[in-house]
Design a protein around this motif. Structure first.
Motif, PDB file in Angstrom:
ATOM      1  N   VAL A 172      41.970  40.494  38.097  1.00 59.92           N
ATOM      2  CA  VAL A 172      43.354  39.567  37.878  1.00 59.92           C
ATOM      3  C   VAL A 172      42.994  40.060  36.013  1.00 59.92           C
ATOM      4  CG1 VAL A 172      44.548  37.169  37.422  1.00 59.92           C
ATOM      5  CG2 VAL A 172      43.483  37.646  40.032  1.00 59.92           C
ATOM      6  N   GLU A 173      41.935  39.676  35.656  1.00 58.98           N
ATOM      7  CA  GLU A 173      41.666  39.660  34.528  1.00 58.98           C
ATOM      8  C   GLU A 173      41.666  41.207  33.727  1.00 58.98           C
ATOM      9  OE1 GLU A 173      37.800  38.376  33.087  1.00 58.98           O
ATOM     10  OE2 GLU A 173      37.810  36.908  35.319  1.00 58.98           O
ATOM     11  N   ALA A 194      45.921  41.730  33.611  1.00 60.69           N
ATOM     12  CA  ALA A 194      46.297  41.279  32.160  1.00 60.69           C
ATOM     13  C   ALA A 194      45.629  41.919  30.895  1.00 60.69           C
ATOM     14  CB  ALA A 194      45.597  40.435  32.217  1.00 60.69           C
ATOM     15  N   ILE A 249      45.206  33.402  31.952  1.00 62.43           N
ATOM     16  CA  ILE A 249      45.011  33.887  33.142  1.00 62.43           C
ATOM     17  C   ILE A 249      43.722  33.160  33.540  1.00 62.43           C
ATOM     18  CG2 ILE A 249      44.162  35.743  35.414  1.00 62.43           C
ATOM     19  CD1 ILE A 249      47.069  36.088  33.310  1.00 62.43           C
TER      20      ILE A 249
END
Length: 277
Positions: free
Chosen positions: A170-171, A174, A188
């Motif tokens: 997820v990071e 981003a 996030i």
């Protein structure tokens, strides 16, 4: 009922024991609330007996005696500022320790965790000297800074376990979209920490709101919180139990309501961090 779980004797015994334990833990609340409506004479004669007349006289006298709105705002300011800072600092530090596990970070994290086993009584005298040296005593910011120092270890430990469950993908997505490191954390990661954030908030609010010793050492009567104000009812030769019980009931009401509002997050946050971590 077929196909269902049988109601065994062991389950019945467990439920009875749970009810008994719950009743034992509720006994102090019974004495607190019942005696807050009694006169001092009634309390001394029989503290367990229900009051003959329910009235609000004790609450009115206690409200005026300790100037309750003022000390309530003092306690609220200390608790709000301290908990907000603890959440921000410990969350960011824990994120750094998890995502950058260098030797220095691991040693620093171990030092923070080791600090949790140091008893408060052993640092009282050095604390008095340091707060006097940096002119922190008698000021709101002084007590807030002290709460940062004493509360960050446990808060960071809780955040550290939960952040391990946040997927790196997820990071990374981003970052690919052009998000800065701070943006990754605040946009996030931090929203995903809601359960453990609620847990950290609840635990620290319960601790700071009810704390007596640290405010006495750092701010004393210059910035009176509720626990310090209630001490006014206990002199060398007198004990105003009727007013003290009423004041304690007033002070406990906000924190009890706050706890029941968010208490479901305590188990959720701790178990999620420990199981997924």
């Amino acid at each position: 009922m077929r196909g269902g779980k049988r109601y065994s004797f062991g389950l019945f015994t467990s439920e009875v024991l749970a009810i008994v334990l719950a009743a034992i833990f509720l006994v102090p609340f019974y004495f607190l609330i019942v005696n807050s409506f009694k006169s001092l004479k009634e309390i001394l004669l029989d503290a367990a007996k229900l009051p003959e007349h329910f009235g609000w006289g004790n609450f009115h006298k206690a409200w005026k005696a300790i100037d309750f709105p003022v000390v309530l705002m003092h306690s609220f300011a200390v608790t709000a500022l301290s908990v907000t800072g603890l959440v921000i600092i410990s969350a960011m530090a824990a994120y750094r320790f998890v995502r950058k596990p260098t030797l220095f970070n691991r040693l620093l994290f171990s030092a923070f965790i080791a600090a949790m086993i140091i008893p408060f009584q052993s640092v009282m005298l050095p604390l008095m000297r340091i707060t006097s040296m940096f002119e922190l005593r008698g000021h709101l910011y002084g007590i807030v800074v002290c709460y940062f120092g004493f509360g960050i270890s446990l808060s960071m430990f809780l955040f550290h376990g939960f952040i391990k469950s946040v997927p790196r993908e997820v990071e990374e997505a981003a970052v690919v979209d052009g998000c800065s490191p701070y943006g990754v954390f605040w946009r996030i990661v931090f929203p995903l920490l809601k359960p453990i954030t609620a847990t950290v908030i609840i635990l620290n609010v319960l601790w700071i709101w009810n704390d007596y010793l640290l405010p006495v050492l750092v701010v004393n009567n210059t910035f009176t919180t509720i626990p310090i104000a209630i001490q006014k009812f206990f002199g060398q030769y007198t004990r105003k139990w009727d007013l003290a019980m009423a004041a304690l009931t007033l002070s406990a009401t906000p924190i009890v309501l706050f706890f029941f509002t968010l208490q479901k997050y305590i188990v959720e946050g701790i178990t999620a961090g420990s199981v997924k971590g």
